[in-house]
Design a protein around this motif. Structure first.
Motif, short mmCIF file in Angstrom:
data_model
loop_
_atom_site.label_atom_id
_atom_site.label_comp_id
_atom_site.label_asym_id
_atom_site.label_seq_id
_atom_site.Cartn_x
_atom_site.Cartn_y
_atom_site.Cartn_z
N SER A 95 0.88 -1.17 0.00
CA SER A 95 0.00 0.00 0.00
C SER A 95 0.91 1.22 0.00
N PHE A 96 1.01 1.86 -1.14
CA PHE A 96 2.00 2.92 -1.36
C PHE A 96 1.26 4.22 -1.64
N VAL A 97 1.50 5.21 -0.83
CA VAL A 97 0.82 6.49 -0.99
C VAL A 97 1.56 7.34 -2.01
N VAL A 98 0.93 7.59 -3.14
CA VAL A 98 1.54 8.36 -4.22
C VAL A 98 1.46 9.84 -3.90
N THR A 99 2.57 10.54 -4.08
CA THR A 99 2.63 11.99 -3.87
C THR A 99 3.32 12.64 -5.07
N ALA A 100 3.35 13.95 -5.08
CA ALA A 100 4.07 14.66 -6.15
C ALA A 100 5.55 14.30 -6.14
N ASP A 101 6.12 14.09 -4.97
CA ASP A 101 7.53 13.72 -4.88
C ASP A 101 7.79 12.34 -5.46
N THR A 102 6.92 11.37 -5.15
CA THR A 102 7.14 10.01 -5.65
C THR A 102 6.98 9.94 -7.17
N GLU A 103 6.20 10.86 -7.74
CA GLU A 103 5.93 10.82 -9.18
C GLU A 103 6.81 11.78 -9.97
N SER A 104 7.77 12.41 -9.33
CA SER A 104 8.67 13.30 -10.04
C SER A 104 9.65 12.48 -10.87
N GLY A 105 10.18 13.08 -11.92
CA GLY A 105 11.15 12.40 -12.76
C GLY A 105 10.51 11.38 -13.69
N TRP A 106 11.34 10.42 -14.15
CA TRP A 106 10.89 9.47 -15.16
C TRP A 106 9.77 8.56 -14.68
N ARG A 107 9.72 8.26 -13.38
CA ARG A 107 8.71 7.33 -12.89
C ARG A 107 7.29 7.84 -13.14
N GLY A 108 7.04 9.10 -12.83
CA GLY A 108 5.71 9.64 -13.00
C GLY A 108 5.31 9.81 -14.45
N ARG A 109 6.27 9.83 -15.36
CA ARG A 109 5.97 10.00 -16.78
C ARG A 109 5.77 8.68 -17.50
N ARG A 166 4.04 2.24 -14.96
CA ARG A 166 4.62 2.90 -13.79
C ARG A 166 4.99 1.93 -12.68
N SER A 167 3.99 1.34 -12.06
CA SER A 167 4.22 0.66 -10.78
C SER A 167 4.87 -0.70 -10.93
N PHE A 168 4.36 -1.52 -11.84
CA PHE A 168 4.92 -2.87 -11.93
C PHE A 168 6.27 -2.85 -12.62
N LYS A 169 6.48 -1.95 -13.56
CA LYS A 169 7.80 -1.82 -14.18
C LYS A 169 8.83 -1.39 -13.16
N GLU A 170 8.43 -0.49 -12.24
CA GLU A 170 9.37 0.04 -11.25
C GLU A 170 9.58 -0.91 -10.07
N PHE A 171 8.54 -1.68 -9.69
CA PHE A 171 8.63 -2.50 -8.48
C PHE A 171 8.45 -3.99 -8.76
N GLY A 172 7.98 -4.33 -9.96
CA GLY A 172 7.67 -5.73 -10.24
C GLY A 172 8.87 -6.65 -10.17
N GLY A 174 -3.81 5.79 -18.28
CA GLY A 174 -2.86 6.41 -17.36
C GLY A 174 -1.94 5.38 -16.74
N PRO A 175 -1.11 5.80 -15.77
CA PRO A 175 -0.18 4.88 -15.10
C PRO A 175 -0.93 3.76 -14.36
N ASP A 176 -0.28 2.63 -14.23
CA ASP A 176 -0.87 1.50 -13.51
C ASP A 176 -0.61 1.69 -12.01
N TYR A 177 -1.61 2.20 -11.32
CA TYR A 177 -1.49 2.40 -9.88
C TYR A 177 -2.12 1.27 -9.07
N LEU A 178 -2.64 0.24 -9.77
CA LEU A 178 -3.15 -0.95 -9.09
C LEU A 178 -2.78 -2.16 -9.94
N ASP A 179 -1.94 -3.03 -9.38
CA ASP A 179 -1.47 -4.22 -10.09
C ASP A 179 -1.88 -5.46 -9.31
N LEU A 180 -2.62 -6.35 -9.96
CA LEU A 180 -3.07 -7.60 -9.37
C LEU A 180 -2.49 -8.73 -10.21
#
Length: 343
Positions: free
Chosen positions: A147-161, A165-171, A201-207
């Motif tokens: 359970s990851f709380v997304v903020t402007a800081d977490t989405e700055s840079g290449w990740r937010g673009r 998004r989520s599974f590529k970065e953390f999968g 949009g970005p994948d903010y929920l991965d099952l």
């Protein structure tokens, strides 16, 4: 190699918070320079280009801590210059790039490892070592939840673009954890990536569900839609005789309660700086391991150590190219199976 010469490409957050502290833990490593067009870091010799760094510093190992789209080109240049490569995850931006790295690694007789450090955290290695013991038994099911709380800081840079998004970065982390726990590659996979607020949009929920031999399953939930409590990573391993629960994140909790059987009172002090692993059998539990406050540099240092020893003593490369390519294929398959319209 008596003193290993390491140079870094990318001097941003990953280098500052993970790689440089990890390398500082290794007595036989010398950081000989770094390159980043955005600027340097105190204590790291700066170079004006990748080519200059490779030619002047002559590193034995190049650490790549840049956005994924640049990994392949940097790694190919480092391999051609005669350096081994330690690369941030994911390994590459496509399977074709991964195959090119495999070919180059063989051509130049150099090794490449991916920094998928989660299996090397003490809490996860202790959980893995407990599998098959009398008090845990055979591993039947793994449940992984973030359970990851997304903020402007977490989405700055290449990740937010990045739309992936989520599974590529953390999968990479959760797939490699599952492979480590089960001791094998999954035989099948299912995935859903709902986007209730922004189609495309970005994948903010991965099952994601991974199937293993013996009708055993791993269920992965990455929830970055949450506006509730932040839980970086909780893992539950269900065995025939016991259950292991691991969590990443500092905690200091004192719990008072009554046990369901006999209504006996109990207290439980749960204290850990970076994370902990517990083995449960009914109401009873023991602590298997705790991770230090610097759990990410600590685990990365453990992986660096194995990588450098593999080079020095001609051992198998941890998180080497074949295994990293397999994880990368699973990662991209998850997006494909979630539906082309979801990407």
């Amino acid at each position: 190699m008596s003193q290993v010469r390491v140079a870094l490409v990318g001097l941003g957050a990953a280098a500052r918070a993970i790689h440089l502290p990890a390398l500082a833990k290794l007595d036989d490593v010398a950081v000989v320079g770094g390159f980043d067009p955005a600027g340097g870091l105190p204590g790291v010799r700066p170079f004006a280009s990748l080519e200059e760094m490779l030619g002047v510093a002559k590193p034995d190992v190049v650490t790549i801590a840049t956005p994924p789209s640049s990994h392949s080109a940097i790694a190919l240049a480092a391999l051609e210059a005669g350096a081994h490569v330690f690369c941030e995850k994911p390994l590459a931006a496509s399977i074709e790039e991964a195959d090119a790295l495999i070919a180059a690694s063989r051509r130049w007789n150099r090794r490449v490892a991916t920094n998928s450090e989660f299996p090397y955290m003490p809490i996860h290695s202790a959980a893995r070592d407990e599998i098959g013991s009398e008090r845990f038994g055979r591993l039947l099911f793994v449940d992984i939840h973030q359970s990851f709380v997304v903020t402007a800081d977490t989405e700055s840079g290449w990740r937010g673009r990045d739309q992936q998004r989520s599974f590529k970065e953390f999968g990479t982390h959760v797939i490699d954890l599952c492979k480590s726990f089960f001791g094998e590659r999954p035989s099948a996979m299912r995935s859903r990536m709902p986007r209730p607020f922004a189609v495309g949009g970005p994948d903010y929920l991965d099952l994601v569900q991974l199937e293993f031999s013996g009708d055993r399953v791993a269920q992965i939930t990455l929830d970055r839609l949450t506006r509730g409590r932040h839980a970086y990573l909780n893992v539950r391993l269900v065995g025939e005789n016991g259950t292991i629960e691991t969590s990443i994140g500092g905690r200091a909790e004192l719990t008072f309660g009554l046990r369901p059987k006999g209504r006996k009172p109990f207290t439980d002090l749960d204290f850990a700086l970076g994370g902990r692993a517990r083995l449960y059998q009914g109401d009873r539990h023991i602590t298997l391991a705790k991770s230090p406050l610097d759990l990410f540099p600590d685990a990365t240092a453990r992986l660096y150590r194995l990588f450098l020893d593999a080079i020095r003593y001609d051992r198998d490369t941890p998180n080497g190219l074949d295994e990293s390519r397999h994880t990368l294929q699973l990662l991209y398959d998850c997006y494909a199976k979630a539906g082309a319209s979801d990407i």
